[in-house]
Design a protein around this motif. Structure first.
Motif, PDB file in Angstrom:
ATOM      1  N   LYS A 429       0.803  -1.218   0.000  1.00  0.00           N
ATOM      2  CA  LYS A 429       0.000   0.000   0.000  1.00  0.00           C
ATOM      3  C   LYS A 429       0.837   1.269   0.000  1.00  0.00           C
ATOM      4  N   LYS A 430       1.911   1.260   0.802  1.00  0.00           N
ATOM      5  CA  LYS A 430       2.639   2.509   1.033  1.00  0.00           C
ATOM      6  C   LYS A 430       3.755   2.714   0.030  1.00  0.00           C
ATOM      7  N   VAL A 431       4.446   1.628  -0.360  1.00  0.00           N
ATOM      8  CA  VAL A 431       5.589   1.778  -1.256  1.00  0.00           C
ATOM      9  C   VAL A 431       5.228   1.307  -2.655  1.00  0.00           C
ATOM     10  N   GLY A 432       4.440   0.254  -2.708  1.00  0.00           N
ATOM     11  CA  GLY A 432       3.945  -0.195  -3.995  1.00  0.00           C
ATOM     12  C   GLY A 432       4.921  -1.021  -4.811  1.00  0.00           C
ATOM     13  N   ASP A 433       5.965  -1.582  -4.176  1.00  0.00           N
ATOM     14  CA  ASP A 433       6.900  -2.377  -4.959  1.00  0.00           C
ATOM     15  C   ASP A 433       6.678  -3.878  -4.748  1.00  0.00           C
ATOM     16  N   VAL A 434       5.471  -4.242  -4.325  1.00  0.00           N
ATOM     17  CA  VAL A 434       5.157  -5.660  -4.174  1.00  0.00           C
ATOM     18  C   VAL A 434       4.043  -5.970  -5.169  1.00  0.00           C
ATOM     19  N   THR A 435       4.133  -7.136  -5.783  1.00  0.00           N
ATOM     20  CA  THR A 435       3.093  -7.476  -6.764  1.00  0.00           C
ATOM     21  C   THR A 435       1.835  -7.930  -6.044  1.00  0.00           C
ATOM     22  N   PRO A 436       0.656  -7.667  -6.640  1.00  0.00           N
ATOM     23  CA  PRO A 436      -0.597  -8.111  -6.011  1.00  0.00           C
ATOM     24  C   PRO A 436      -0.604  -9.617  -5.768  1.00  0.00           C
ATOM     25  N   GLY A 437       0.060 -10.361  -6.623  1.00  0.00           N
ATOM     26  CA  GLY A 437       0.108 -11.813  -6.422  1.00  0.00           C
ATOM     27  C   GLY A 437       0.791 -12.163  -5.118  1.00  0.00           C
ATOM     28  N   ASP A 438       1.935 -11.498  -4.868  1.00  0.00           N
ATOM     29  CA  ASP A 438       2.659 -11.741  -3.614  1.00  0.00           C
ATOM     30  C   ASP A 438       1.794 -11.369  -2.424  1.00  0.00           C
ATOM     31  N   VAL A 439       1.060 -10.264  -2.564  1.00  0.00           N
ATOM     32  CA  VAL A 439       0.201  -9.836  -1.454  1.00  0.00           C
ATOM     33  C   VAL A 439      -0.851 -10.901  -1.170  1.00  0.00           C
ATOM     34  N   GLN A 440      -1.452 -11.392  -2.246  1.00  0.00           N
ATOM     35  CA  GLN A 440      -2.473 -12.424  -2.065  1.00  0.00           C
ATOM     36  C   GLN A 440      -1.915 -13.629  -1.339  1.00  0.00           C
ATOM     37  N   ARG A 441      -0.727 -14.050  -1.795  1.00  0.00           N
ATOM     38  CA  ARG A 441      -0.094 -15.221  -1.169  1.00  0.00           C
ATOM     39  C   ARG A 441       0.159 -14.961   0.313  1.00  0.00           C
ATOM     40  N   ALA A 442       0.661 -13.757   0.583  1.00  0.00           N
ATOM     41  CA  ALA A 442       0.992 -13.421   1.963  1.00  0.00           C
ATOM     42  C   ALA A 442      -0.260 -13.425   2.838  1.00  0.00           C
ATOM     43  N   LEU A 443      -1.338 -12.815   2.327  1.00  0.00           N
ATOM     44  CA  LEU A 443      -2.569 -12.753   3.116  1.00  0.00           C
ATOM     45  C   LEU A 443      -3.106 -14.152   3.380  1.00  0.00           C
ATOM     46  N   GLN A 444      -3.013 -14.985   2.347  1.00  0.00           N
ATOM     47  CA  GLN A 444      -3.526 -16.332   2.490  1.00  0.00           C
ATOM     48  C   GLN A 444      -2.739 -17.107   3.545  1.00  0.00           C
ATOM     49  N   LEU A 445      -1.415 -17.012   3.413  1.00  0.00           N
ATOM     50  CA  LEU A 445      -0.560 -17.739   4.350  1.00  0.00           C
ATOM     51  C   LEU A 445      -0.770 -17.216   5.771  1.00  0.00           C
ATOM     52  N   GLY A 446      -0.942 -15.919   5.886  1.00  0.00           N
ATOM     53  CA  GLY A 446      -1.133 -15.336   7.213  1.00  0.00           C
ATOM     54  C   GLY A 446      -2.560 -15.455   7.707  1.00  0.00           C
ATOM     55  N   GLN A 447      -3.435 -16.055   6.910  1.00  0.00           N
ATOM     56  CA  GLN A 447      -4.844 -16.203   7.271  1.00  0.00           C
ATOM     57  C   GLN A 447      -5.433 -14.880   7.744  1.00  0.00           C
ATOM     58  N   THR A 448      -5.249 -13.874   6.918  1.00  0.00           N
ATOM     59  CA  THR A 448      -5.725 -12.560   7.327  1.00  0.00           C
ATOM     60  C   THR A 448      -6.341 -11.834   6.138  1.00  0.00           C
ATOM     61  N   THR A 449      -6.885 -10.664   6.394  1.00  0.00           N
ATOM     62  CA  THR A 449      -7.552  -9.885   5.357  1.00  0.00           C
ATOM     63  C   THR A 449      -6.943  -8.490   5.330  1.00  0.00           C
ATOM     64  N   PRO A 450      -7.161  -7.763   4.234  1.00  0.00           N
ATOM     65  CA  PRO A 450      -6.629  -6.395   4.179  1.00  0.00           C
ATOM     66  C   PRO A 450      -7.126  -5.562   5.360  1.00  0.00           C
ATOM     67  N   ASP A 451      -8.385  -5.704   5.716  1.00  0.00           N
ATOM     68  CA  ASP A 451      -8.914  -4.905   6.828  1.00  0.00           C
ATOM     69  C   ASP A 451      -8.198  -5.208   8.136  1.00  0.00           C
ATOM     70  N   GLU A 452      -8.005  -6.510   8.358  1.00  0.00           N
ATOM     71  CA  GLU A 452      -7.336  -6.896   9.598  1.00  0.00           C
ATOM     72  C   GLU A 452      -5.900  -6.369   9.610  1.00  0.00           C
ATOM     73  N   CYS A 453      -5.216  -6.522   8.459  1.00  0.00           N
ATOM     74  CA  CYS A 453      -3.838  -6.029   8.366  1.00  0.00           C
ATOM     75  C   CYS A 453      -3.787  -4.547   8.731  1.00  0.00           C
TER      76      CYS A 453
END
Ligand code: HEM
Ligand code: SF4
Ligand code: SF4
Lengths: 513, 229
Positions: A429-453
């Motif tokens: 969100k802040k720097v923007g140098d991560v791909t949306p795919g990586d974000v999705q993977r990270a959220l999934q692995l962390g069992q979390t949601t954007p709101d929770e993050c």
């Protein structure tokens, strides 16, 4: 369901800078008296390290906390049975001695002023604050192994390293791979305190309304079993008055709406305080679980303050609407129960500690390649390796599991996956140098949601004073009025009497006979 | 009856008991903070191990025997067979000796360890010295005036019972050898100093621990509205 309220705490270890401001804040208020010089109701340890008092985590040495019989599943005090307490009362075989802490000392400052003229600089020799005599060599003190000082003696003997392979142990000490973090500790104000259970005089008690654990100085008879009974060694013996003392969670401050001094002073703003509701009927069940289920069991003792059923039972137990409202706003509820980010310290002691730790993010291992210092696996895939890098943490998962989950490595992994997900998401969100795919993977692995993050990030990085410390309404006058609408100052029909509340000392707390 | 005897064997015991009760109660209600065993184990461990535990066990058994002897019916039947009396006397003397030795350990520890000296008050010295004298005299009596477990029942016991009934009959004790009289008076001297010293820890022995639940919770406001459970 027996709903009770408890003032509880979260320490976010990522933010602790090891400055010891908390310890000093506490000492200045409570333990700058004779007999308490060595008391550190709040202390900050370097991990790996042997802690304070030395090796306090080694319960074969100190026999604190509870022990589960693997056959029956029953739990008993590790120290001794009740009869054993009465037969060992003349001499407690497991009592730590002052030398397990340190002999408090000051310096002979006067000599700096009064020394006769000579060729050498005058020195200020250390003087024992117990005997008043000179000490030739000071051999131990608070934070003696701060920042890994004296590692071969201290860090190497950390009981939590026991289960690591020699390989893992070596890598933790390699130059360039060295790792440590800080562990600030106060009394955990446990739900199943070992100190209370071990005291034969019944001098230690948990306050019903807020769960703060206190020692009645009038009832303490120096049977000194609590010092052994507390697995965290957070009961200290006042050698001068002959009484045990411990952290009082600054209840006089709490009752006037202020957070405890160590919380208030914390430079890293790592500390959170809030009310939680729990089910006292489930304590016996929770402490009887096998090691690997203890964290989950403790989570299930904590109740959801929004659940109508819980609210109904809370009210039936005399918990006021205002208290319930504060429990709903509690940051501790969020970190421990909702987000599952915070963990109890050494749950295997089975006292159900009510201070929870968010484990610190760890530097990953690094190597020197052609004179370039590189983190393991970094480079090729952008930030994604952060996810994979968990196993390459400089502090092995096993070590953290030994501290925070009674050996359950899965729980530690889950916490870190979520912490990493928050970072990757916020970086996205802040720097923007991560791909949306990586974000999705990270959220999934962390069992979390954007709101929770987002919520976790906000309460971690930008919380205001009021968000960190949701000090419940503990003022006694208010508590009384809330609970007894029929109270009438004219008729003075109060349920408490003067001598029952507040500070009770009418004589100096010292020996007179 | 000589005046000294009345002073020693009537007035002094009553004064001692009065002091023990009145000062003890005063201290309990107005300075409960001081009701403590004042353990010094935290400062010194090793000598205490050899002193405290054996000392207390030896002394408590001796004390129990002194109390049991007051129930003369039971006691005389208990010690009637010589096969019991002889070992009992020997055992008593041994216990007495070991209590002297172990109290000696505690005494020397207080004297020589600089840390312990710092937490020693005048009443502590008074107590240890009076106890020491009382024990030494007791052991001397046990060794040189045999069968104390018998004649105790016909001297000290009736005397104390007469005191308790407020009909002092001091003839039971006045003609005894002076060293035995000293031992009897020493007992009352201990009672007299009891409320002024750490000896008060004896009466707060935490026996209730045996049936108390492990956890103690105190509510600020008595839970009038709490559901019955
Ligand atoms: C009723 C059971 C008793 C209990 C549970 C008890 C317990 C204790 C404890 C815990 C200490 C402190 C030891 C330490 O420094 O750690 C102590 C000290 C002492 N007790 Fe007792 N006690 C009992 C009975 C007695 C009796 C009957 C006497 C004598 C008539 C006695 C005389 C003493 C003395 C003289 C000390 C001080 C020892 C020193 O110099 O350090 N106690 N006791
Ligand atoms: S951490 Fe505190 S409440 Fe828990 S056992 Fe120790 S002293 Fe008691
Ligand atoms: S004051 Fe805060 S940051 Fe400093 S050592 Fe204590 S807990 Fe850590």
């Amino acid at each position: 369901m027996d709903v009770r309220a408890q003032v509880s705490m979260v320490f976010h270890l990522d933010k602790c800078i090891g400055c010891h401001t908390c310890s000093i804040a506490c000492k200045n208020i409570w333990t700058d008296r004779k007999g308490t010089e060595y008391h550190w109701w709040n202390n900050v340890e370097t991990k790996p390290g042997t802690g304070f008092p030395t090796l306090w985590e080694d319960q074969e040495k100190y026999r604190g906390g509870w022990e589960r019989d693997p056959r029956t599943g029953k739990v008993r005090l590790k120290l001794q049975g009740k009869l054993g307490t009465l037969t060992n009362i003349f001499y407690n075989p497991y009592l730590p001695r002052i030398d397990d802490y340190y002999e408090p000392w000051t310096y002979d400052y006067e000599n700096l002023f009064n020394a006769p003229l000579s060729d050498d600089q005058p020195t200020a020799r250390p003087i024992s604050m117990v005997t008043g005599e000179y000490i030739d060599t000071v051999e131990a003190g608070p934070n003696w192994d701060d920042d890994l000082g004296g590692s071969p003696v201290y860090a190497d003997n950390d009981p939590n390293l026991k289960n690591l392979s020699p390989e893992e142990r070596r890598s933790m000490q390699e130059l360039g791979n060295l790792v440590f973090f800080y562990l600030p500790r106060i009394c955990n104000h446990c739900l199943n305190p070992g100190c209370v259970a071990a005291c034969p005089a019944g001098a230690i008690y948990k306050r019903g309304e807020d769960g703060i654990v206190l020692i009645s100085q009038e009832k303490c008879r120096a049977w000194r079993m609590c010092i052994s009974g507390c697995p965290y060694k957070k009961v200290y013996f006042n050698w001068f008055t002959g009484k045990s003392e411990k952290c009082i969670l600054c209840y006089p401050r709490l009752e006037t709406g202020q957070p405890p001094a160590c919380f208030h002073a914390c430079v890293g703003r790592i500390r959170y305080l809030g009310l939680i509701l729990y089910d006292a009927d489930r304590i016996t069940w929770a402490i009887s679980q096998p090691d690997e289920y203890l964290v989950e069991a403790q989570r299930s003792v904590i109740l959801d303050p929004f659940d109508p059923e819980v609210i109904r039972n809370a009210k039936a137990n005399g918990i006021t609407d205002l208290m319930i409202e504060y429990a709903q706003r509690s940051p501790v509820y969020k970190f421990f129960k909702l987000w599952k980010l915070a963990l109890p310290l050494h749950p295997e002691f089975r006292t159900l500690p009510m201070l929870f730790y968010v484990p610190p993010m760890q530097p990953v291992q690094a190597v020197q390649r052609n004179g370039v210092y590189e983190t393991v696996d970094a480079g090729q895939e952008g930030l994604a390796p952060m996810l994979a890098a968990l196993e390459k943490n400089r502090t092995p998962i096993k070590y953290l599991a030994s501290l925070f989950s009674a050996g359950n490595e899965q729980i530690i992994r889950e916490v870190y996956h979520k912490l990493i997900a928050v970072r990757i998401y916020m970086r996205f969100k802040k720097v923007g140098d991560v791909t949306p795919g990586d974000v999705q993977r990270a959220l999934q692995l962390g069992q979390t949601t954007p709101d929770e993050c987002e919520a976790i990030w906000r309460l971690t990085s930008l919380p205001t004073f009021e968000e960190r410390f949701v000090v419940p309404p503990l003022a006694r006058e208010m508590a009384v009025e809330n609970q007894f609408p029929e109270l009438d100052p004219e008729r003075r029909n109060y349920p408490t009497y003067r001598a029952e509340v507040g500070f009770g000392f009418r004589k100096a707390p010292e020996r007179r006979w | 009856m000589r005046t000294v005897d009345i002073l020693l064997f009537v007035v002094f015991p009553y004064v001692s008991v009065a002091l023990a009760v009145l000062v003890g109660l005063y201290r309990y209600f107005f300075d409960r903070f001081s009701f403590s065993s004042f353990s010094s184990q935290f400062l010194e461990n090793r000598a205490l191990f050899f002193g405290s535990a054996p000392w207390h066990y030896a002394l408590l058994i001796i004390l129990a025997a002194h109390i049991a002897g007051m129930f003369t019916g039971f006691w005389s039947r208990f010690i009637a067979p010589p096969s019991r009396l002889y070992p009992l006397e020997a055992f008593g003397a041994a216990l007495g000796l070991s209590s002297v030795v172990t109290l000696g350990v505690l005494f020397v520890r207080r004297l020589l360890n600089p840390r312990i000296r710092k937490v020693t008050t005048l009443p502590d010295w008074l107590l240890v010295i009076v106890l020491m004298l009382q024990l030494a005299v007791g052991v001397y009596v046990a060794l040189f005036y045999r069968w104390g477990s018998l004649w105790y029942m016909y001297t000290a016991v009736p005397w104390m019972i007469s005191l308790a009934k407020f009909q002092p009959a001091i003839q039971y004790v006045t003609s005894l050898p002076w060293i035995i009289k000293l031992h009897y008076l020493g007992g009352f001297l201990l009672l007299a100093i009891f409320p002024f010293t750490r000896l008060v820890h004896v009466v707060v022995f935490p026996i209730t621990y045996l049936w108390r639940p492990y956890q103690v919770v105190i509510w600020n406001i008595r839970r009038r509205f709490a559901p019955a459970r």
